[in-house]
Design a protein around this motif. Structure first.
Motif, PDB file in Angstrom:
ATOM      1  N   PRO A   1      -3.450   4.209   0.631  1.00 45.25           N
ATOM      2  CA  PRO A   1      -2.860   2.855   0.767  1.00 45.25           C
ATOM      3  C   PRO A   1      -2.108   2.213  -0.183  1.00 45.25           C
ATOM      4  CG  PRO A   1      -5.383   3.269   1.482  1.00 45.25           C
ATOM      5  CD  PRO A   1      -4.893   4.414   0.778  1.00 45.25           C
ATOM      6  N   GLU A   2      -2.604   2.439  -1.512  1.00 45.28           N
ATOM      7  CA  GLU A   2      -1.818   1.793  -2.500  1.00 45.28           C
ATOM      8  C   GLU A   2      -0.590   2.310  -2.590  1.00 45.28           C
ATOM      9  OE1 GLU A   2      -6.187   1.305  -3.043  1.00 45.28           O
ATOM     10  OE2 GLU A   2      -4.959   3.284  -2.773  1.00 45.28           O
ATOM     11  N   ASP A   3      -0.513   3.888  -2.633  1.00 43.24           N
ATOM     12  CA  ASP A   3       0.919   4.409  -2.452  1.00 43.24           C
ATOM     13  C   ASP A   3       1.905   3.648  -1.645  1.00 43.24           C
ATOM     14  OD1 ASP A   3       0.242   6.250  -4.655  1.00 43.24           O
ATOM     15  OD2 ASP A   3      -0.523   7.626  -3.218  1.00 43.24           O
ATOM     16  N   ARG A   4       1.382   3.686  -0.310  1.00 39.83           N
ATOM     17  CA  ARG A   4       2.083   3.197   0.873  1.00 39.83           C
ATOM     18  C   ARG A   4       2.361   1.681   0.615  1.00 39.83           C
ATOM     19  NH1 ARG A   4       1.599   5.773   5.688  1.00 39.83           N
ATOM     20  NH2 ARG A   4       1.378   4.154   6.956  1.00 39.83           N
ATOM     21  N   ALA A   5       1.540   0.951   0.113  1.00 43.65           N
ATOM     22  CA  ALA A   5       1.954  -0.477  -0.231  1.00 43.65           C
ATOM     23  C   ALA A   5       3.204  -0.633  -1.059  1.00 43.65           C
ATOM     24  CB  ALA A   5       0.714  -1.287  -0.760  1.00 43.65           C
ATOM     25  N   ARG A   6       3.065   0.213  -1.998  1.00 44.72           N
ATOM     26  CA  ARG A   6       4.229   0.261  -3.147  1.00 44.72           C
ATOM     27  C   ARG A   6       5.298   0.431  -2.461  1.00 44.72           C
ATOM     28  NH1 ARG A   6       6.773  -1.490  -7.274  1.00 44.72           N
ATOM     29  NH2 ARG A   6       7.681  -0.133  -8.680  1.00 44.72           N
ATOM     30  N   LEU A   7       5.506   1.634  -1.746  1.00 45.09           N
ATOM     31  CA  LEU A   7       6.892   1.955  -1.217  1.00 45.09           C
ATOM     32  C   LEU A   7       7.420   0.686  -0.176  1.00 45.09           C
ATOM     33  CD1 LEU A   7       6.012   5.769  -0.139  1.00 45.09           C
ATOM     34  CD2 LEU A   7       7.849   4.927  -1.535  1.00 45.09           C
ATOM     35  N   VAL A   8       6.360   0.280   0.433  1.00 41.30           N
ATOM     36  CA  VAL A   8       6.552  -1.088   1.202  1.00 41.30           C
ATOM     37  C   VAL A   8       7.469  -2.206   0.375  1.00 41.30           C
ATOM     38  CG1 VAL A   8       5.804  -2.938   2.827  1.00 41.30           C
ATOM     39  CG2 VAL A   8       5.237  -0.535   3.257  1.00 41.30           C
ATOM     40  N   GLU A   9       6.753  -2.256  -0.614  1.00 46.74           N
ATOM     41  CA  GLU A   9       7.350  -3.380  -1.443  1.00 46.74           C
ATOM     42  C   GLU A   9       8.720  -3.059  -1.943  1.00 46.74           C
ATOM     43  OE1 GLU A   9       6.110  -5.220  -5.974  1.00 46.74           O
ATOM     44  OE2 GLU A   9       4.751  -3.739  -5.086  1.00 46.74           O
ATOM     45  N   LEU A  10       8.788  -1.634  -2.574  1.00 45.99           N
ATOM     46  CA  LEU A  10      10.106  -1.321  -3.024  1.00 45.99           C
ATOM     47  C   LEU A  10      11.165  -1.418  -1.900  1.00 45.99           C
ATOM     48  CD1 LEU A  10       8.938   1.730  -5.086  1.00 45.99           C
ATOM     49  CD2 LEU A  10      10.035  -0.421  -6.106  1.00 45.99           C
ATOM     50  N   ALA A  11      10.812  -0.946  -0.741  1.00 46.08           N
ATOM     51  CA  ALA A  11      11.615  -0.948   0.418  1.00 46.08           C
ATOM     52  C   ALA A  11      12.234  -2.354   0.968  1.00 46.08           C
ATOM     53  CB  ALA A  11      11.314  -0.277   1.565  1.00 46.08           C
ATOM     54  N   GLY A  12      11.260  -3.144   0.832  1.00 46.97           N
ATOM     55  CA  GLY A  12      11.467  -4.618   1.117  1.00 46.97           C
ATOM     56  C   GLY A  12      11.481  -4.744   2.630  1.00 46.97           C
ATOM     57  N   VAL A  13      10.926  -3.767   3.556  1.00 46.63           N
ATOM     58  CA  VAL A  13      11.000  -3.686   4.962  1.00 46.63           C
ATOM     59  C   VAL A  13       9.458  -3.754   5.336  1.00 46.63           C
ATOM     60  CG1 VAL A  13      11.394  -2.467   6.703  1.00 46.63           C
ATOM     61  CG2 VAL A  13      12.967  -2.350   4.742  1.00 46.63           C
ATOM     62  N   PRO A  14       9.106  -4.715   6.414  1.00 47.94           N
ATOM     63  CA  PRO A  14       7.946  -4.656   6.853  1.00 47.94           C
ATOM     64  C   PRO A  14       7.257  -3.097   7.250  1.00 47.94           C
ATOM     65  CG  PRO A  14       9.096  -6.450   7.989  1.00 47.94           C
ATOM     66  CD  PRO A  14       9.999  -5.338   7.148  1.00 47.94           C
ATOM     67  N   GLY A  15       5.953  -2.937   6.792  1.00 53.15           N
ATOM     68  CA  GLY A  15       5.477  -1.528   7.003  1.00 53.15           C
ATOM     69  C   GLY A  15       5.841  -0.712   8.159  1.00 53.15           C
ATOM     70  N   GLU A  16       5.408  -1.253   9.385  1.00 59.22           N
ATOM     71  CA  GLU A  16       5.337  -0.715  10.782  1.00 59.22           C
ATOM     72  C   GLU A  16       6.856  -0.121  10.784  1.00 59.22           C
ATOM     73  OE1 GLU A  16       4.959  -1.358  15.277  1.00 59.22           O
ATOM     74  OE2 GLU A  16       3.614  -2.463  13.889  1.00 59.22           O
ATOM     75  N   ARG A  17       7.965  -0.969  10.593  1.00 55.36           N
ATOM     76  CA  ARG A  17       9.202  -0.596  10.484  1.00 55.36           C
ATOM     77  C   ARG A  17       9.873   0.456   9.626  1.00 55.36           C
ATOM     78  NH1 ARG A  17      13.695  -4.205   9.716  1.00 55.36           N
ATOM     79  NH2 ARG A  17      14.715  -2.698  10.744  1.00 55.36           N
ATOM     80  N   LEU A  18       9.285   0.396   8.497  1.00 59.59           N
ATOM     81  CA  LEU A  18       9.350   1.420   7.428  1.00 59.59           C
ATOM     82  C   LEU A  18       8.822   2.760   7.746  1.00 59.59           C
ATOM     83  CD1 LEU A  18      10.590   2.154   4.671  1.00 59.59           C
ATOM     84  CD2 LEU A  18       8.450   1.561   3.687  1.00 59.59           C
ATOM     85  N   TRP A  19       7.651   2.763   8.297  1.00 58.61           N
ATOM     86  CA  TRP A  19       6.764   4.106   8.487  1.00 58.61           C
ATOM     87  C   TRP A  19       7.417   4.712   9.618  1.00 58.61           C
ATOM     88  CZ3 TRP A  19       5.665   5.447   4.179  1.00 58.61           C
ATOM     89  CH2 TRP A  19       4.870   4.591   3.161  1.00 58.61           C
TER      90      TRP A  19
END
Length: 198
Positions: free
Chosen positions: A19-37
């Motif tokens: 979950p921490e890895d995924r949160a970091r990628l969401v933060e860097l992308a600047g895109v809401p999680g569901e859309r990013l994944w």
């Protein structure tokens, strides 16, 4: 029962993203999680089949209609998120090799990660008679040809292979290719389907 056992890497021997890895990628992308994944996974097959990292993230951005501020940081964080192992499964690899089983690895993996695994985990990766990486054969599971290439590299037919994967689509693909295949859930469950010593 088959004496040749082929393992998937991620979700079986290697851990999936935390979950921490995924949160970091969401933060860097600047895109809401569901859309990013959704975009992350939709674009992944070409990356697994050999596309380079910059092209992959450009395609993710195109699909999302955004522009990422720091693609090198996204690439680095993504690579780091896929680099942890399950020590109990590594011990099983050694155990099975010591018992005389012929082992193979069939992984959907991006090219940038292969040198990491080969250089840092040579001890247990060396127990595999053949390591088949999607990025280097240009085809990824669950496409039939991926399983056929893996079996060819092990010098056996698909019918002689027991294949272990945590993804139901990949298990189904292995069965369609002629392998015996089992869905990985836990190590205790896996032990109940493994063949006896060679």
């Amino acid at each position: 029962m088959a004496n040749v056992i082929v393992f998937d890497l991620y979700g079986v021997i290697a851990r999936t993203q935390s979950p921490e890895d995924r949160a970091r990628l969401v933060e860097l992308a600047g895109v809401p999680g569901e859309r990013l994944w959704e975009a992350y996974w939709a674009c992944r097959p070409a990356y697994d089949a050999g596309q380079d990292g910059a092209a992959y993230w450009a395609e993710v951005a195109r699909r999302l209609g955004v522009r990422f501020a720091d693609v090198p940081a996204l690439i680095a964080a993504d690579l780091d998120s896929w680099c942890r192992v399950d020590d109990d499964m590594v011990a099983l690899v050694h155990e099975l090799a010591d018992r005389g089983h012929r082992l193979g690895l069939l992984s959907n993996i991006i090219e940038e990660l292969v040198p990491y695994w080969e250089s840092r985990h040579a001890d247990w990766l060396g127990r595999f008679a053949a390591r088949t990486y999607s990025c280097r054969i240009g085809v990824a599971k669950p496409e039939r040809r991926a399983y056929e290439i893996c079996a060819e590299r092990l010098g056996v037919t698909p019918a002689e292979v027991l294949f272990i994967d945590d993804n139901e689509a990949n298990v189904a693909g292995a069965r369609e290719a002629g392998m015996t295949a089992e869905l990985f859930t836990t190590l205790p469950r896996l032990r109940t389907v493994l063949p006896p010593a060679a």
